[in-house]
Scaffold this motif. Structure first.
Motif, PDB file in Angstrom:
ATOM      1  N   ARG A  34      -8.827  -9.672  34.900  1.00 44.15           N
ATOM      2  CA  ARG A  34      -9.901 -10.503  34.363  1.00 44.15           C
ATOM      3  C   ARG A  34     -10.296 -10.047  32.956  1.00 44.15           C
ATOM      4  O   ARG A  34     -10.553 -10.872  32.083  1.00 44.15           O
ATOM      5  N   LEU A  35     -10.320  -8.747  32.738  1.00 44.25           N
ATOM      6  CA  LEU A  35     -10.662  -8.242  31.412  1.00 44.25           C
ATOM      7  C   LEU A  35      -9.619  -8.648  30.375  1.00 44.25           C
ATOM      8  O   LEU A  35      -9.961  -8.957  29.227  1.00 44.25           O
ATOM      9  N   VAL A  36      -8.379  -8.635  30.765  1.00 42.28           N
ATOM     10  CA  VAL A  36      -7.317  -9.057  29.850  1.00 42.28           C
ATOM     11  C   VAL A  36      -7.540 -10.510  29.442  1.00 42.28           C
ATOM     12  O   VAL A  36      -7.338 -10.893  28.281  1.00 42.28           O
ATOM     13  N   GLN A  37      -7.955 -11.329  30.379  1.00 38.62           N
ATOM     14  CA  GLN A  37      -8.241 -12.732  30.076  1.00 38.62           C
ATOM     15  C   GLN A  37      -9.406 -12.867  29.108  1.00 38.62           C
ATOM     16  O   GLN A  37      -9.379 -13.679  28.176  1.00 38.62           O
ATOM     17  N   LEU A  38     -10.449 -12.051  29.314  1.00 43.33           N
ATOM     18  CA  LEU A  38     -11.647 -12.121  28.470  1.00 43.33           C
ATOM     19  C   LEU A  38     -11.426 -11.479  27.104  1.00 43.33           C
ATOM     20  O   LEU A  38     -12.046 -11.876  26.120  1.00 43.33           O
ATOM     21  N   ASP A  39     -10.587 -10.443  27.052  1.00 47.43           N
ATOM     22  CA  ASP A  39     -10.294  -9.706  25.830  1.00 47.43           C
ATOM     23  C   ASP A  39     -11.567  -9.249  25.111  1.00 47.43           C
ATOM     24  O   ASP A  39     -11.811  -9.603  23.951  1.00 47.43           O
ATOM     25  N   PRO A  40     -12.393  -8.422  25.765  1.00 43.68           N
ATOM     26  CA  PRO A  40     -13.643  -7.974  25.143  1.00 43.68           C
ATOM     27  C   PRO A  40     -13.389  -6.869  24.116  1.00 43.68           C
ATOM     28  O   PRO A  40     -12.314  -6.260  24.082  1.00 43.68           O
TER      29      PRO A  40
END
Length: 202
Positions: free
Chosen positions: A19-25
């Motif tokens: 999920r973090l990879v998708q969001l790229d924060p």
């Protein structure tokens, strides 16, 4: 519960990182919930920060059973020797906390609670009133403040205590006020949007 969480970690971490990879924060901050076990193992292009809003050993102070003590000891060992080492930075509230509890950790930075009040208006300190502000919870320990005001009121009955804030201990504190016969001197004022006005008229 602690061991169940540890057992589930690998699968949860995998989903969390996807999920973090998708969001790229740019930055991922853990505030100390279950996420403190996830964020350290989700390294990517983002920086990771562990934020402590309470003193490091607060849970140790409130343990009141053998099981809680054992659970805290295990949890503390895992956090200090595994999880915290993987964060890029650790943020605490005060310089005192950093110097006394984190002296050996070079990753620690201090970001205090922001103060949004101007100093244009200053209280005259002529009113016989004490003002306290904060969440009505165990950590703030307003019950001790209420008990401490009882002997003051005995000698100076014209003084009063106003407590601004809400929280899970509202009913408990109100019962303490009633039990100590302080209903005419101690008041739970709830949440207020004009705290600076309260402060300048104290």
């Amino acid at each position: 519960v602690l061991f169940q969480q540890v057992f589930k970690l690998p699968a949860v971490i995998k989903r969390f990182r996807r999920r973090l990879v998708q969001l790229d924060p740019d930055i991922v901050v853990s505030t100390g919930g279950f996420d403190r076990w996830l964020v350290p193992f989700t390294k990517g292009s983002w920086s990771t920060i562990r934020e402590f809003h309470l003193v490091k050993d607060y849970r140790k102070r409130i343990n009141n059973s053998f099981i809680q003590t054992i659970t805290f000891s295990i949890d503390s060992f895992l956090e200090n020797h595994i999880f915290l080492r993987r964060f890029d930075r650790i943020v605490v509230l005060t310089e005192e906390d950093r110097s006394t509890r984190w002296a050996m950790n070079k990753k620690v930075s201090v970001i205090p609670n922001p103060i949004r009040y101007s100093n244009a208006d200053i209280s005259s300190l002529t009113n016989k009133r004490i003002l306290a502000c904060g969440r009505l919870c165990y950590q703030k320990n307003f019950s001790s403040l209420i008990r401490a005001i009882r002997p003051v009121i005995d000698r100076f009955p014209e003084w009063r205590l106003d407590i601004i804030g809400e929280g899970e201990e509202h009913a408990l504190l109100q019962d303490e006020i009633t039990r100590l016969s302080l209903s005419d001197n101690v008041f739970l004022r709830g949440n207020q949007t004009n705290v600076q006005e309260w402060m300048t008229t104290t």
